[in-house]
Scaffold this active site. Sequence first.
Site, PDB file in Angstrom:
ATOM      1  N   ASP A 152       0.837  -1.197   0.000  1.00  0.00           N
ATOM      2  CA  ASP A 152       0.000   0.000   0.000  1.00  0.00           C
ATOM      3  C   ASP A 152       0.876   1.252   0.000  1.00  0.00           C
ATOM      4  O   ASP A 152       2.080   1.201   0.257  1.00  0.00           O
ATOM      5  CB  ASP A 152      -0.996  -0.012   1.167  1.00  0.00           C
ATOM      6  CG  ASP A 152      -0.333   0.114   2.520  1.00  0.00           C
ATOM      7  OD1 ASP A 152       0.270   1.163   2.791  1.00  0.00           O
ATOM      8  OD2 ASP A 152      -0.423  -0.845   3.322  1.00  0.00           O
ATOM      9  N   VAL A 153       0.276   2.383  -0.299  1.00  0.00           N
ATOM     10  CA  VAL A 153       1.024   3.610  -0.580  1.00  0.00           C
ATOM     11  C   VAL A 153       1.887   4.053   0.596  1.00  0.00           C
ATOM     12  O   VAL A 153       2.967   4.633   0.402  1.00  0.00           O
ATOM     13  CB  VAL A 153       0.056   4.738  -1.022  1.00  0.00           C
ATOM     14  CG1 VAL A 153      -0.845   5.164   0.126  1.00  0.00           C
ATOM     15  CG2 VAL A 153       0.811   5.916  -1.594  1.00  0.00           C
TER      16      VAL A 153
END
Length: 295
Positions: free
Chosen positions: A141-142
């Site tokens: 995820d970011v």
Amino acid sequence: MYTSVHASIYTEVHSVKTVEFRKFKDLSGASAMHERVQKILSQWGIASRRQAEQMILEGRVRLNGEVAHLGQKTNPALDEVAVDGRIVKPIARPQLLYLLLNKPRGIVSTCDDPQNRPTVLDLLPEKIRQGQGLHPVGRLDVESTGALLLTNDGDLTYYLTHPRHHVPKTYQVWVEGVASEQMLQQWRQGVLLDGRQTLPAQVRVINCARAKTLLEVILNEGRNRQIRRVADQLGHPVLELHRTAIDSIQLNPPGRPFLPSGTYRPLESFEIQSLKDRIDLTSIRSSAEIQEHSG
């Protein structure tokens, strides 16, 4: 050393003899000539298997002038395959690349982003960023950092990301608070997420600091934001999440130069082979299971 592309990338990466998954094809009885369109596109480095399936569903792929449908088979030696109006051929297939990226925070693990955020491909030189079919194998995820594989080997991507293969991934995770043995045991045994129990995990304490704990977590599955969601549920929200290994591929193995955040390195020959050996073993087990159930 890691941020520029030079001839040694290609000699190092492509010195490995490509595994053609002959064992899987022979054991499953699949035709050597006719393959599903999405598989051909992934083998030719056009897209990953899942991306190719989406392209077919969107009507972007044509077979002999007609819109292809999901599951349709083709003979590459006889049929004409086109993507977005451009004919693709086996001869145009790019050389296979296998890269390990140390993903920084704030970068999305996709080939493109509708919100125009920087992607993992933006960290690569243009020479290999475009026209090579490179894509991330799975996601971080970011806000997470660490090990992320990039390749244009569609078969490898398919097998490493398929849920049934349980490829282990290792993380170092800072969580809020002091982790109790009871909490660790709950995580190890599995918790309910979306009505399904998570698989057993390996969880141990590496370090304790003021009001936070550093854990090593090894998962054999990869549900969306799984570590963050489990930690929240157990009352210890994640502060930082860093992936250190994918199967036997270590981000910073002993004796190698440190791989800085935002840079990459080509996989070593033995690392590529270890992944492909895992796939061959999985294929053999799958075929044995089919024969056992049909007997």
